[in-house]
Write an enzyme that holds these catalytic residues in place. Structure first.
Site, PDB file in Angstrom:
ATOM      1  N   GLU B  48       0.811  -1.117  -0.001  1.00  0.00           N
ATOM      2  CA  GLU B  48      -0.034  -0.037  -0.100  1.00  0.00           C
ATOM      3  C   GLU B  48       1.008   1.152  -0.055  1.00  0.00           C
ATOM      4  O   GLU B  48       1.604   1.473   0.887  1.00  0.00           O
ATOM      5  CB  GLU B  48      -0.858   0.025   1.189  1.00  0.00           C
ATOM      6  CG  GLU B  48      -2.219  -0.962   0.927  1.00  0.00           C
ATOM      7  CD  GLU B  48      -3.163  -0.952   2.346  1.00  0.00           C
ATOM      8  OE1 GLU B  48      -2.857   0.063   3.205  1.00  0.00           O
ATOM      9  OE2 GLU B  48      -4.184  -1.717   2.226  1.00  0.00           O
ATOM     10  N   GLU B  59      -5.215   9.526  10.112  1.00  0.00           N
ATOM     11  CA  GLU B  59      -4.036   8.856  10.352  1.00  0.00           C
ATOM     12  C   GLU B  59      -3.717   9.547  11.589  1.00  0.00           C
ATOM     13  O   GLU B  59      -3.807  10.703  12.189  1.00  0.00           O
ATOM     14  CB  GLU B  59      -2.886   9.695   9.230  1.00  0.00           C
ATOM     15  CG  GLU B  59      -3.242   9.414   7.960  1.00  0.00           C
ATOM     16  CD  GLU B  59      -3.572   7.834   7.353  1.00  0.00           C
ATOM     17  OE1 GLU B  59      -3.029   6.841   8.178  1.00  0.00           O
ATOM     18  OE2 GLU B  59      -3.867   7.628   6.360  1.00  0.00           O
TER      19      GLU B  59
END
Lengths: 431, 282
Positions: B48, B59
């Site tokens: 990824e 995040e």
């Protein structure tokens, strides 16, 4: 209103959030429909009672004698600066904290830019006995210290956000991260008509008490509707609150059924949203900085903080650092409903620069005895620059008072050559 | 629904997939290329690659900082596509980014130009953390048109109708979020993982678990719980961050990444060895 059940305003709005938050947003949507729209368990009655007893509503609509004479137009001031806490923000914060309580949530989080929403949320949380944490950018903490103290005094934790430039945009992102972790027992009290549905419509509904009162008041005091309503716009909560009950006064022809019953065409109330022109409308793509927050005038469509709306972004779609002398307008996005109303031609976007806002700040302080928030001063700067654009009767929304801005104003006035008669020498060395 | 053959082939093998994540361009373009290639040498089955966005709301601090480093070193969507083209790796690559970058790319509004370009440079799929199934229609259509998989994230809070909606749209693999919160390495592996896996037990699509996996032992534990793959980001990004901070050579950091990758892959394999034989996927 222009929203649909899917939380869209034309192409804008929607729910662009991490999956972990979606169930909470569905739960909130359900609670919004039950308690706010349908007054289940008497929620709206309790909200209105508390707005009256704790908040001090209804808030006066005041005729401004000096400004009316200066601009040769009847200027009425909707005095949201008199709401408890000194800004319109409590309307929304009290509504959402109360809603969180009805939903059985145990903890409140919120972001804040200028600190007005943070203080309003901290007050509402203390009032309703809920633990509260506020995320605030480091830059904003430095330029809005009095509000940081007020939040602490009300018992809220203030968490500094240091990533990026440390302003509202980063604070919202950080609050969303907290929410993604604590979503099961926590409600995120978003501070403006931004974010994923149902926040934009729910915050508007809590703020629409501003125009609900103003509409009755102007009819009583002036015997007519105003020709225009002027409000400053950052994310747009005071703007939508001041506009909501006038949106349908669009001057349009009535339907044939209405016509045949002999009704006149609707009155036209112009809605003017004044954004921060900052120091310039030019954009520096290279450094990713827009030295303004004029999203409605210069932004284009994109997705940020849960909604599709107009944004200040570079050609790749990276979000720009916005700027305004007023922390509360310093945001790269804007409420999706406002973006839609601008596209539809119902709301007129305008902007004034930092200097004009500072001059208006001094003018209102000297001539009307009202020290406005720097955000609010933008609306008055528009009036000063465009007295012919507001018609014979206008309402300006005084979204907040300026006590929080005194340090900034002294500093910024000293370094500029403003077109107002103001002697700042007395403050030398005071800061 | 289109399924990318290369991605499908990974999960058809009789072993769990190891799926590492790095932000492309962290801390700079050339070093980042070497790091991604080191992950492939370390046994990655899929990689990824994060295309950095300025507001990464899903995040935690580790990957936020990686994104800041990558943006500061000049990473853009166009540079990202060059990066993917130049990489010398043999495993399928999946792009993880936020919807605004996909939406703005190219001359027309909407996700199609981005997906076309992604397919063109050889990407096999997309993960978009701020795009729930409700808003994913146009992107799903573009992915179908160009043969890309669209990976969705199942959170511990995802239940009922939401699961069904996602099941209809997901392809490639489903990203099972191991616990609530943002990305970031943790010292334990959450029980929420078992519950999340149980909820989607009867899905046909392979299940890869991510969020918080840091060590080979975690990887083994998660594979034993029934995962078809493990996704590791922050534990690897930490190595990149430490290297950038102490100014270590690219070779030294790459070697550390390769070793960590090997540990995680071996952990996953050990977990599979302890488990019952995996049922044949149809």
């Amino acid at each position: 209103m222009s929203d649909t059940h899917a939380g869209k305003f034309g192409p804008y709005g929607g729910q662009y959030v991490p999956e972990a938050l979606m169930p909470a947003i569905e739960e909130l949507t359900d609670a919004y429909e039950r308690y706010v729209l349908n007054n289940e368990d008497g929620f709206m009655d309790e909200f209105q009672d508390r707005l009256r007893d704790f908040g001090g509503r209804p808030i006066p609509l005041q005729y401004a004698e000096q400004l009316s004479e200066r601009y040769d137009t009847d200027v009425y001031l909707k005095r949201e600066d008199l709401l408890h806490g000194g800004a319109h923000k409590l309307n929304n914060a009290l509504g959402q904290v109360l809603l969180a309580k009805y939903m059985g949530k145990e903890r409140i989080i919120a972001e804040t830019g200028a600190g007005q929403h943070g203080t309003a949320t901290a007050m509402a949380a203390a009032h309703l006995d809920m633990p509260c944490e506020i995320y605030m950018g480091k830059t904003d903490i430095n330029r809005q210290r009095p509000n940081v103290f007020r939040m602490r005094l009300n018992g809220a934790e203030v968490n500094p956000v240091t990533v990026g430039r440390g302003t509202l945009k980063e604070a919202i992102s950080e609050t969303m991260r907290d929410w993604a972790t604590t979503v099961e027992n926590t409600h995120y009290v978003i501070g403006s008509v931004v974010g994923p549905a149902p926040f934009p419509q729910m915050v508007r509904d809590f703020q629409s008490v501003i125009s609900e009162e103003a509409r009755h008041q102007i009819e009583e005091q002036a015997g007519r509707l105003p020709d225009s309503v002027v409000a400053c716009a950052g994310g747009g909560s005071n703007t939508m609150g001041a506009f909501a009950n006038f949106v349908e006064d669009d001057g349009a022809e009535r339907s044939s059924a209405e016509k045949s019953s002999g009704d006149e065409p609707r009155d036209r109330v112009d809605l003017i949203a004044v954004e921060a022109g900052g120091s310039s409308l030019a954009v520096d793509e290279e450094s990713g900085v827009a030295p303004n927050s004029a999203t409605l005038s210069t932004g284009h469509e994109g997705v940020l903080h849960g909604a599709r709306t107009k944004l200040l972004q570079d050609s790749d779609g990276q979000i720009m650092e916005s700027h305004s002398v007023s922390a509360g307008l310093d945001y790269a996005g804007v409420g999706p409903e406002l973006a839609h109303l601008v596209d539809e031609g119902r709301v007129t976007p305008a902007n004034v620069d930092d200097d004009a806002a500072l001059e208006a700040f001094h003018r209102l302080s000297q001539e009307e005895g009202i020290i406005p928030a720097l955000e609010t001063a933008h609306a008055f700067a528009y009036l000063h620059e465009n007295p012919d654009a507001v018609g014979d009767v206008t309402i300006v929304n005084v979204s907040g008072r300026g006590d929080k801005d005194l340090e900034t104003v002294i500093e910024e006035t000293e370094k500029r050559d403003l077109d107002v008669d103001v002697d700042m020498s007395i403050f030398e060395g005071a800061m | 629904m289109a399924e990318n053959e290369r991605l499908q082939a990974v999960f058809e093998r009789d072993e769990p997939a190891f799926i590492p994540y790095l932000a492309a361009g962290d801390p700079d373009y050339e070093a980042s290329k070497a790091y991604v290639e080191a992950l492939a040498r370390g046994g990655a089955d899929v990689i990824e690659l994060g295309l950095p966005f300025s507001e990464p709301i899903a995040e935690g601090p580790t990957i936020q900082n990686a994104i800041v480093r990558a943006l500061e070193s000049g990473m853009t969507p166009d540079r990202f596509f060059e990066f993917v083209e130049e990489l010398d790796v043999d495993v399928p690559l999946v792009c993880m980014t936020y919807y605004n970058l996909i939406y703005q790319y190219g001359s027309e509004d909407g996700p199609r130009p981005f997906v076309e370009k992604a397919a063109d440079v050889g990407l096999t799929g997309l993960v978009v953390p701020d795009l729930p199934a409700e808003e994913a229609g146009p992107l799903r259509a573009a992915c179908d048109e160009f043969g890309l998989d669209l990976v969705f994230i199942v959170a511990p809070t995802t239940e009922g109708e939401r699961l069904e909606r996602m099941r209809e749209q997901v392809s490639g693999y489903v990203y099972v979020q191991a616990r609530l919160g943002t990305t970031g390495a943790r010292d334990d592996v959450s029980d929420q993982t078992d519950e999340s896996l149980a909820r989607i037990d009867d899905w046909d699509v392979p299940k890869a678990v991510g969020f918080g996996i840091k060590e080979g032992e975690h990887a083994a534990r998660i594979v034993r719980a029934g995962a078809d793959g493990i996704i590791v980001g922050s534990a690897l990004v930490d190595i990149v961050a430490d290297g950038a901070k102490s100014d270590d050579s690219v070779e030294a950091v790459a070697e550390r990444l390769e070793r960590k990758a090997r540990e995680l892959k071996d952990g996953a394999l050990a977990g599979a060895a302890d488990s019952e034989p995996r049922p044949e996927r149809t």
